[in-house]
Design a protein around this motif. Sequence first.
Motif, PDB file in Angstrom:
ATOM      1  N   GLU A 101       0.688  -1.187   0.177  1.00  0.00           N
ATOM      2  CA  GLU A 101       0.094  -0.098  -0.005  1.00  0.00           C
ATOM      3  C   GLU A 101       0.999   1.387   0.907  1.00  0.00           C
ATOM      4  OE1 GLU A 101      -3.810  -1.131   2.608  1.00  0.00           O
ATOM      5  OE2 GLU A 101      -2.431  -0.336   3.248  1.00  0.00           O
ATOM      6  N   PHE A 102       0.604   2.291   0.290  1.00  0.00           N
ATOM      7  CA  PHE A 102       0.651   3.346  -0.026  1.00  0.00           C
ATOM      8  C   PHE A 102      -0.085   5.141  -0.119  1.00  0.00           C
ATOM      9  CE2 PHE A 102       0.695   1.687  -4.265  1.00  0.00           C
ATOM     10  CZ  PHE A 102      -0.302   2.511  -5.334  1.00  0.00           C
ATOM     11  N   TYR A 103       0.515   5.929  -0.229  1.00  0.00           N
ATOM     12  CA  TYR A 103      -0.032   7.412  -0.251  1.00  0.00           C
ATOM     13  C   TYR A 103      -0.298   7.547  -1.875  1.00  0.00           C
ATOM     14  CZ  TYR A 103      -0.706   6.914   4.855  1.00  0.00           C
ATOM     15  OH  TYR A 103      -0.499   6.839   6.262  1.00  0.00           O
ATOM     16  N   ILE A 104      -1.388   8.222  -2.344  1.00  0.00           N
ATOM     17  CA  ILE A 104      -0.981   9.075  -3.108  1.00  0.00           C
ATOM     18  C   ILE A 104      -0.132   9.459  -3.886  1.00  0.00           C
ATOM     19  CG2 ILE A 104      -2.715  10.265  -5.289  1.00  0.00           C
ATOM     20  CD1 ILE A 104      -4.913   8.548  -4.286  1.00  0.00           C
ATOM     21  N   ALA A 105       0.088  10.562  -2.625  1.00  0.00           N
ATOM     22  CA  ALA A 105       1.251  11.537  -2.670  1.00  0.00           C
ATOM     23  C   ALA A 105       3.182  10.601  -2.826  1.00  0.00           C
ATOM     24  CB  ALA A 105       0.727  12.064  -0.856  1.00  0.00           C
ATOM     25  N   ASP A 106       2.662   9.890  -2.277  1.00  0.00           N
ATOM     26  CA  ASP A 106       4.012   9.340  -2.577  1.00  0.00           C
ATOM     27  C   ASP A 106       4.224   8.811  -3.722  1.00  0.00           C
ATOM     28  OD1 ASP A 106       4.552   8.915   0.170  1.00  0.00           O
ATOM     29  OD2 ASP A 106       3.771   7.131   0.831  1.00  0.00           O
ATOM     30  N   LEU A 107       3.303   9.122  -5.514  1.00  0.00           N
ATOM     31  CA  LEU A 107       3.627   8.681  -6.348  1.00  0.00           C
ATOM     32  C   LEU A 107       4.318   9.856  -7.432  1.00  0.00           C
ATOM     33  CD1 LEU A 107       0.041   6.472  -6.526  1.00  0.00           C
ATOM     34  CD2 LEU A 107       2.423   5.804  -6.887  1.00  0.00           C
ATOM     35  N   ILE A 108       4.032  11.119  -6.715  1.00  0.00           N
ATOM     36  CA  ILE A 108       4.196  11.816  -7.310  1.00  0.00           C
ATOM     37  C   ILE A 108       5.217  12.272  -7.424  1.00  0.00           C
ATOM     38  CG2 ILE A 108       4.528  14.994  -7.438  1.00  0.00           C
ATOM     39  CD1 ILE A 108       1.013  13.488  -7.798  1.00  0.00           C
ATOM     40  N   GLY A 109       6.315  12.655  -8.499  1.00  0.00           N
ATOM     41  CA  GLY A 109       7.824  12.554  -8.677  1.00  0.00           C
ATOM     42  C   GLY A 109       8.626  11.304  -9.185  1.00  0.00           C
ATOM     43  N   LEU A 110       7.641   9.873  -8.905  1.00  0.00           N
ATOM     44  CA  LEU A 110       7.939   8.900  -9.237  1.00  0.00           C
ATOM     45  C   LEU A 110       8.731   8.798 -10.577  1.00  0.00           C
ATOM     46  CD1 LEU A 110       6.110   6.232  -7.434  1.00  0.00           C
ATOM     47  CD2 LEU A 110       8.732   7.102  -6.893  1.00  0.00           C
ATOM     48  N   ARG A 111       9.584   7.979 -10.961  1.00  0.00           N
ATOM     49  CA  ARG A 111       9.632   7.638 -12.592  1.00  0.00           C
ATOM     50  C   ARG A 111       8.634   6.443 -13.248  1.00  0.00           C
ATOM     51  NH1 ARG A 111      14.064   6.172 -11.697  1.00  0.00           N
ATOM     52  NH2 ARG A 111      13.932   3.413 -12.275  1.00  0.00           N
ATOM     53  N   ALA A 112       8.147   7.092 -14.038  1.00  0.00           N
ATOM     54  CA  ALA A 112       7.530   5.967 -14.850  1.00  0.00           C
ATOM     55  C   ALA A 112       8.111   5.009 -15.836  1.00  0.00           C
ATOM     56  CB  ALA A 112       6.373   6.188 -15.615  1.00  0.00           C
ATOM     57  N   GLU A 113       8.452   3.719 -16.525  1.00  0.00           N
ATOM     58  CA  GLU A 113       8.612   3.044 -17.494  1.00  0.00           C
ATOM     59  C   GLU A 113       8.596   1.869 -17.914  1.00  0.00           C
ATOM     60  OE1 GLU A 113      12.379   0.437 -14.813  1.00  0.00           O
ATOM     61  OE2 GLU A 113      12.309   2.742 -14.816  1.00  0.00           O
ATOM     62  N   THR A 114       8.389   0.970 -18.583  1.00  0.00           N
ATOM     63  CA  THR A 114       8.534   0.254 -19.529  1.00  0.00           C
ATOM     64  C   THR A 114       8.678  -0.648 -18.445  1.00  0.00           C
ATOM     65  OG1 THR A 114       9.866   0.032 -21.612  1.00  0.00           O
ATOM     66  CG2 THR A 114       8.364   1.375 -21.772  1.00  0.00           C
ATOM     67  N   ALA A 115       8.022  -1.907 -18.697  1.00  0.00           N
ATOM     68  CA  ALA A 115       8.734  -3.388 -18.357  1.00  0.00           C
ATOM     69  C   ALA A 115      10.189  -3.950 -18.991  1.00  0.00           C
ATOM     70  CB  ALA A 115       7.365  -4.198 -18.498  1.00  0.00           C
ATOM     71  N   ASP A 116      10.656  -2.884 -19.717  1.00  0.00           N
ATOM     72  CA  ASP A 116      11.773  -3.228 -20.207  1.00  0.00           C
ATOM     73  C   ASP A 116      12.846  -1.986 -19.321  1.00  0.00           C
ATOM     74  OD1 ASP A 116      11.139  -4.957 -21.606  1.00  0.00           O
ATOM     75  OD2 ASP A 116      10.713  -3.557 -23.630  1.00  0.00           O
ATOM     76  N   GLY A 117      12.811  -0.822 -19.035  1.00  0.00           N
ATOM     77  CA  GLY A 117      13.459  -0.148 -18.139  1.00  0.00           C
ATOM     78  C   GLY A 117      13.563   1.008 -19.223  1.00  0.00           C
ATOM     79  N   VAL A 118      12.666   1.439 -20.347  1.00  0.00           N
ATOM     80  CA  VAL A 118      12.935   2.272 -20.768  1.00  0.00           C
ATOM     81  C   VAL A 118      11.709   3.459 -20.044  1.00  0.00           C
ATOM     82  CG1 VAL A 118      12.274   3.250 -23.272  1.00  0.00           C
ATOM     83  CG2 VAL A 118      13.089   1.320 -23.480  1.00  0.00           C
ATOM     84  N   GLU A 119      12.118   4.432 -20.138  1.00  0.00           N
ATOM     85  CA  GLU A 119      11.979   6.020 -19.180  1.00  0.00           C
ATOM     86  C   GLU A 119      10.895   6.933 -19.864  1.00  0.00           C
ATOM     87  OE1 GLU A 119      12.418   9.740 -16.307  1.00  0.00           O
ATOM     88  OE2 GLU A 119      14.113   8.820 -18.224  1.00  0.00           O
ATOM     89  N   ILE A 120       9.624   6.249 -19.472  1.00  0.00           N
ATOM     90  CA  ILE A 120       8.095   7.123 -20.085  1.00  0.00           C
ATOM     91  C   ILE A 120       7.999   8.863 -19.734  1.00  0.00           C
ATOM     92  CG2 ILE A 120       6.011   7.406 -20.023  1.00  0.00           C
ATOM     93  CD1 ILE A 120       5.789   4.392 -19.876  1.00  0.00           C
ATOM     94  N   GLY A 121       8.434   8.723 -18.325  1.00  0.00           N
ATOM     95  CA  GLY A 121       8.791  10.690 -18.323  1.00  0.00           C
ATOM     96  C   GLY A 121       7.757  10.229 -16.221  1.00  0.00           C
ATOM     97  N   THR A 122       7.881  11.335 -15.897  1.00  0.00           N
ATOM     98  CA  THR A 122       7.678  11.643 -13.954  1.00  0.00           C
ATOM     99  C   THR A 122       6.113  11.880 -13.840  1.00  0.00           C
ATOM    100  OG1 THR A 122      10.132  12.498 -14.176  1.00  0.00           O
ATOM    101  CG2 THR A 122       8.226  12.453 -12.586  1.00  0.00           C
ATOM    102  N   ILE A 123       5.621  11.250 -13.188  1.00  0.00           N
ATOM    103  CA  ILE A 123       4.284  10.996 -12.430  1.00  0.00           C
ATOM    104  C   ILE A 123       4.267  12.823 -11.977  1.00  0.00           C
ATOM    105  CG2 ILE A 123       2.867  11.058 -10.917  1.00  0.00           C
ATOM    106  CD1 ILE A 123       3.683   7.845 -11.179  1.00  0.00           C
ATOM    107  N   ILE A 124       3.197  13.433 -12.397  1.00  0.00           N
ATOM    108  CA  ILE A 124       3.280  15.570 -11.966  1.00  0.00           C
ATOM    109  C   ILE A 124       2.045  15.314 -10.802  1.00  0.00           C
ATOM    110  CG2 ILE A 124       4.558  16.233 -13.376  1.00  0.00           C
ATOM    111  CD1 ILE A 124       2.706  17.236 -15.576  1.00  0.00           C
ATOM    112  N   ALA A 125       1.235  14.243 -11.201  1.00  0.00           N
ATOM    113  CA  ALA A 125      -0.356  14.579 -10.028  1.00  0.00           C
ATOM    114  C   ALA A 125      -1.019  12.799 -10.858  1.00  0.00           C
ATOM    115  CB  ALA A 125      -1.006  14.689 -11.548  1.00  0.00           C
ATOM    116  N   VAL A 126      -2.422  12.753  -9.463  1.00  0.00           N
ATOM    117  CA  VAL A 126      -2.600  11.409  -9.668  1.00  0.00           C
ATOM    118  C   VAL A 126      -4.372  11.620  -9.629  1.00  0.00           C
ATOM    119  CG1 VAL A 126      -4.143   9.263  -8.855  1.00  0.00           C
ATOM    120  CG2 VAL A 126      -0.923  10.540  -8.444  1.00  0.00           C
TER     121      VAL A 126
END
Length: 180
Positions: A101-126
């Motif tokens: 479990e996690f708080y939604i606030a903990d998601l902001i700033g996380l790196r988003a990537e594919t399963a292969d490790g290719v960076e998609i971007g950064t989470i800026i909001a939920v």
Amino acid sequence: MTAGDRTKSLVLLGRFGAPHGVRGEIRLQSFTSDPLAIAAYDGLTDKSGTRHFRLRAVRPQGKDMLVAQVEGVDDRAGAEALNRVELYVARDKLPAPEEDEFYIADLIGLRAETADGVEIGTIIAVRNFGAGDILEIAPAAGGESLLYPFTGAVVPVVDIAQGRVVITPPAEVSAEPDLH
């Protein structure tokens, strides 16, 4: 502590709405898992941390709204002044989340990537527009934000410790009618 550090250490718990009656009661939207639990939090502040609030009492009103009595607010004008003020609490005043479990606030700033490790971007909001949570991601290559449904199928991995989420983009749906 900079303003950015202070904002990162705060978690949004609710938002005041319109006044309710003439005695200072105000509508309150709670984002806690048990909406009435918002009244139990000590240390509620606005986003800047300069205004502090104590909820004397809350009661349900309808499906998604509460009515609150705020200490020091005894008339409609005082309640009107709080309309749209967001209520935050320091992150360290919240209980530790359970495993997986996690708080939604903990998601902001996380790196988003594919399963292969290719960076998609950064989470800026939920975001949530009524049909479920949506991750808003600022693309690594720049450009307009990307929006992904925050479901187990699209986001199979949330790894707060490693600062990342894994995104499995859904298949695109064509808006073109099939004329065959």
